[in-house]
Every structure is written in C-alpha cells, then in structure tokens.
Design a protein around this motif. Structure first.
Motif, PDB file in Angstrom:
ATOM      1  N   LEU A  20       0.825  -1.284   0.029  1.00 28.96           N
ATOM      2  CA  LEU A  20      -0.044  -0.019   0.021  1.00 28.96           C
ATOM      3  C   LEU A  20       0.901   1.331  -0.193  1.00 28.96           C
ATOM      4  N   SER A  21       1.764   1.153   0.666  1.00 33.62           N
ATOM      5  CA  SER A  21       2.616   2.460   1.017  1.00 33.62           C
ATOM      6  C   SER A  21       3.485   2.744  -0.351  1.00 33.62           C
ATOM      7  N   PRO A  22       4.349   1.732  -0.849  1.00 23.76           N
ATOM      8  CA  PRO A  22       4.767   2.451  -2.305  1.00 23.76           C
ATOM      9  C   PRO A  22       4.097   2.611  -3.306  1.00 23.76           C
ATOM     10  N   VAL A  23       2.986   1.716  -3.518  1.00 25.41           N
ATOM     11  CA  VAL A  23       2.098   2.150  -4.526  1.00 25.41           C
ATOM     12  C   VAL A  23       1.313   3.328  -4.269  1.00 25.41           C
ATOM     13  N   GLY A  24       1.075   3.590  -3.227  1.00 19.19           N
ATOM     14  CA  GLY A  24       0.223   4.978  -3.002  1.00 19.19           C
ATOM     15  C   GLY A  24       1.302   6.163  -3.251  1.00 19.19           C
ATOM     16  N   ALA A  25       2.504   5.905  -2.691  1.00 14.43           N
ATOM     17  CA  ALA A  25       3.356   6.932  -3.131  1.00 14.43           C
ATOM     18  C   ALA A  25       3.576   7.228  -4.668  1.00 14.43           C
ATOM     19  N   LEU A  26       3.663   6.204  -5.416  1.00 14.93           N
ATOM     20  CA  LEU A  26       3.404   6.302  -6.988  1.00 14.93           C
ATOM     21  C   LEU A  26       2.386   6.981  -7.486  1.00 14.93           C
ATOM     22  N   ASN A  27       1.253   6.807  -6.839  1.00 12.86           N
ATOM     23  CA  ASN A  27      -0.030   7.401  -7.433  1.00 12.86           C
ATOM     24  C   ASN A  27       0.236   8.889  -6.845  1.00 12.86           C
ATOM     25  N   ASN A  28       0.645   9.367  -5.538  1.00 16.59           N
ATOM     26  CA  ASN A  28       0.645  10.642  -5.304  1.00 16.59           C
ATOM     27  C   ASN A  28       1.759  11.354  -6.103  1.00 16.59           C
ATOM     28  N   GLY A  29       2.831  10.732  -6.379  1.00 13.90           N
ATOM     29  CA  GLY A  29       3.865  11.233  -7.170  1.00 13.90           C
ATOM     30  C   GLY A  29       3.397  11.646  -8.652  1.00 13.90           C
ATOM     31  N   LEU A  30       2.645  10.730  -9.110  1.00 14.00           N
ATOM     32  CA  LEU A  30       2.229  11.030 -10.337  1.00 14.00           C
ATOM     33  C   LEU A  30       1.208  12.249 -10.428  1.00 14.00           C
ATOM     34  N   GLU A  31       0.223  12.394  -9.264  1.00 15.94           N
ATOM     35  CA  GLU A  31      -0.741  13.592  -9.370  1.00 15.94           C
ATOM     36  C   GLU A  31       0.223  14.928  -9.254  1.00 15.94           C
ATOM     37  N   LEU A  32       1.156  14.840  -8.152  1.00 13.26           N
ATOM     38  CA  LEU A  32       2.105  16.085  -8.327  1.00 13.26           C
ATOM     39  C   LEU A  32       2.870  16.343  -9.468  1.00 13.26           C
ATOM     40  N   LEU A  33       3.222  15.491 -10.235  1.00 12.62           N
ATOM     41  CA  LEU A  33       4.042  15.641 -11.253  1.00 12.62           C
ATOM     42  C   LEU A  33       3.006  16.153 -12.327  1.00 12.62           C
ATOM     43  N   ALA A  34       1.625  15.787 -12.553  1.00 17.84           N
ATOM     44  CA  ALA A  34       0.904  16.488 -13.424  1.00 17.84           C
ATOM     45  C   ALA A  34       0.652  17.885 -13.210  1.00 17.84           C
ATOM     46  N   ASP A  35       0.561  18.222 -11.921  1.00 19.52           N
ATOM     47  CA  ASP A  35       0.324  19.801 -11.459  1.00 19.52           C
ATOM     48  C   ASP A  35       1.757  20.483 -11.643  1.00 19.52           C
ATOM     49  N   GLU A  36       2.760  19.983 -11.571  1.00 22.33           N
ATOM     50  CA  GLU A  36       3.975  20.853 -11.140  1.00 22.33           C
ATOM     51  C   GLU A  36       4.529  21.498 -12.349  1.00 22.33           C
ATOM     52  N   ARG A  54      11.097   1.388  -7.561  1.00 16.36           N
ATOM     53  CA  ARG A  54      12.193   0.311  -7.187  1.00 16.36           C
ATOM     54  C   ARG A  54      11.623  -0.418  -5.701  1.00 16.36           C
ATOM     55  N   THR A  55      11.112   0.202  -4.931  1.00 17.98           N
ATOM     56  CA  THR A  55      10.542  -0.455  -3.736  1.00 17.98           C
ATOM     57  C   THR A  55       9.310  -1.490  -4.029  1.00 17.98           C
ATOM     58  N   SER A  56       8.684  -1.071  -4.841  1.00 17.51           N
ATOM     59  CA  SER A  56       7.307  -1.894  -5.386  1.00 17.51           C
ATOM     60  C   SER A  56       7.996  -2.996  -5.958  1.00 17.51           C
ATOM     61  N   ALA A  57       9.029  -3.071  -6.798  1.00 18.46           N
ATOM     62  CA  ALA A  57       9.479  -4.229  -7.414  1.00 18.46           C
ATOM     63  C   ALA A  57      10.080  -5.063  -6.462  1.00 18.46           C
ATOM     64  N   SER A  58      10.939  -4.567  -5.406  1.00 17.29           N
ATOM     65  CA  SER A  58      11.819  -5.370  -4.596  1.00 17.29           C
ATOM     66  C   SER A  58      10.563  -5.944  -3.709  1.00 17.29           C
ATOM     67  N   LYS A  59       9.616  -5.397  -3.329  1.00 15.17           N
ATOM     68  CA  LYS A  59       8.584  -6.220  -2.328  1.00 15.17           C
ATOM     69  C   LYS A  59       8.065  -7.194  -3.266  1.00 15.17           C
ATOM     70  N   VAL A  85      17.181 -10.063  -3.297  1.00 19.74           N
ATOM     71  CA  VAL A  85      16.231  -9.411  -2.719  1.00 19.74           C
ATOM     72  C   VAL A  85      16.127  -8.728  -1.517  1.00 19.74           C
ATOM     73  N   LEU A  86      16.959  -9.281  -0.453  1.00 22.21           N
ATOM     74  CA  LEU A  86      17.101  -8.725   0.759  1.00 22.21           C
ATOM     75  C   LEU A  86      17.934  -7.246   0.794  1.00 22.21           C
ATOM     76  N   GLN A  87      18.701  -7.367  -0.219  1.00 18.42           N
ATOM     77  CA  GLN A  87      19.787  -5.907  -0.451  1.00 18.42           C
ATOM     78  C   GLN A  87      18.700  -5.165  -0.915  1.00 18.42           C
ATOM     79  N   SER A  88      17.877  -5.421  -1.936  1.00 15.15           N
ATOM     80  CA  SER A  88      17.085  -4.370  -2.329  1.00 15.15           C
ATOM     81  C   SER A  88      16.063  -3.869  -1.376  1.00 15.15           C
ATOM     82  N   LEU A  89      15.519  -4.669  -0.612  1.00 13.36           N
ATOM     83  CA  LEU A  89      14.737  -4.241   0.527  1.00 13.36           C
ATOM     84  C   LEU A  89      15.200  -3.249   1.603  1.00 13.36           C
ATOM     85  N   ILE A  90      16.483  -3.588   1.779  1.00 14.01           N
ATOM     86  CA  ILE A  90      17.193  -2.504   2.867  1.00 14.01           C
ATOM     87  C   ILE A  90      18.028  -1.335   2.128  1.00 14.01           C
ATOM     88  N   ALA A  91      17.792  -1.293   0.793  1.00 15.35           N
ATOM     89  CA  ALA A  91      18.561  -0.406  -0.041  1.00 15.35           C
ATOM     90  C   ALA A  91      18.258   1.179   0.617  1.00 15.35           C
TER      91      ALA A  91
END
Length: 217
Positions: A20-36, A54-59, A85-91
């Motif tokens: 939920l968190s990384p996907v929500g961040a993607l959605n929020n980022g796209l909304e900000l990018l559209a208006d910025e 990257r976080t979403s893909a790692s999870k 996988v573990l390295q990407s999770l703590i990156a």
C-alpha cells in the motif's frame, strides 16, 4: 481459521498491506507531477517516483519467493536470488546492514521460502537499525538456516513467536503472524523445525529443513 484458503487470504492481506505504501507513493507522485511546472520540483517528483517503483518491484520479488511458487526456478534456487531480494529491501535504509554468510551456490525452494520469511521477521525487529546476519548450509540431506538481528533495540511480537513454535491458536492468526505460521507448517511437513531466541540486543531465528523428497544434491 485453519484451512489453506484462510492462510492464503491472510498472506494476501499482508501483501496488500506492505504494498500500500509504495504504490500509494507512486500515485501521489504522479498526481504531483501532473500539476507541477517548476523544473526542479518535477525532477524531485521523478526521483521519488523512481524510488517508489524500485521499492514496489523489490517487495513483489520478495513475495514471489517468500509466499508464492517461485515460478521460473526448478527445485533449487540460486542463493544469489534471496540475497539480491534482501539487499534491495534494505537499500533505502542506511541504518541496516546485511551480513550475508551463505556459502551454498543454490538452496532448495522451501529453504529459500523459510529463509526469506525469517529474514523479514528479523528485519522488522530492527526498529532502530542494526545488522541482519544470514547464514545457511546444506549438510547430510538438510538445510540449516540461521538469522540474527542485532541492534540498539529489538522489537519482537510475542504472537509471532507463538506462531513459529506452533502454539498460536489458528483463530488468532492475522496478516502479521500468517507468514510465521506458514513456515512453521512447511518445516513440519518436511520433518524439520523452526526455533527462535531473544535477548536484550539480539533476536536469533533458525530452522532445520530436510530436503524435499526426491531432491538430489
């Protein structure tokens, strides 16, 4: 609640919660990018989008190996896969260090599933950072796994411990404890076991897993 369907539902709930968190961040980022319109701010939005992607893909890679059937692999999985996988999770967390001490070139698929789930429990325990040490060795037809979390503060939910030891009432299972219950069941089906021990500055998790029937090597 003790059927495989119930367990699958709880694992799906855990997956959705963690995504939920990384996907929500993607959605929020796209909304900000559209208006910025400011170039610097747009660049910052793009950097945040890249990090969330990257976080979403790692999870998702973690869930594929830790919860799923890990399609694309045979009975043995290259040890490099769970390490990456573990390295990407703590990156993105500079407070956590991964100490990988697995000398095997490959591990049985069930061992990879147990290793990743125990490592996830160990990682969650490092609420103020620390070192996550991973070890695994195959010997005499079995895989021994050892996970150690060491840091200034260790947070470990007692119900996860009960699930690991097989003492948690199935009716009390939740998305948080379902992975521990799953790997306990998996270890038992293979004729092995899971253990844990906690002290003030460390949490140690371990498992011994006999090779699945018919596995050679």
């Amino acid at each position: 609640m003790n059927t495989s369907i119930d367990l699958a539902a709880l694992l799906c709930s855990r997956l959705c919660h963690d995504m939920l968190s990384p996907v929500g961040a993607l959605n929020n980022g796209l909304e900000l990018l559209a208006d910025e319109r400011d170039p610097e701010m747009r660049q910052r939005c793009l950097e945040l989008l890249e990090q969330s992607a990257r976080t979403s893909a790692s999870k998702l890679k973690f869930f594929r190996l830790a919860y799923g059937a890990a399609g694309g692999f045979g009975e043995m999985v290259p040890a490099e896969e769970p390490r990456e996988v573990l390295q990407s999770l703590i990156a993105n967390d500079e407070r956590v260090t991964l100490d990988w001490a697995v000398g095997e070139q490959s591990l049985p698929k069930p061992a990879v599933k147990v290793l990743l789930n125990l490592a996830s429990i160990g990682l969650d325990a490092l609420v103020r950072g620390g070192t996550l040490s991973i070890g695994a060795e195959r010997s005499r037809g079995a895989t021994e796994i050892a996970i150690r979390s060491a840091g200034p503060r260790i947070a470990f939910d007692g119900k996860i411990g009960l699930a690991l030891s097989g003492d948690l009432d199935p009716a009390e299972l939740s998305g948080k404890t379902a992975p521990a219950h799953m790997i306990r069941q998996l270890a038992s089906e293979l004729g092995g076991g899971v253990q844990y021990a906690q002290s003030d500055g460390a949490l140690v998790l371990g498992a011994v897993l006999p090779d699945p029937e018919g596995l050679i090597g």
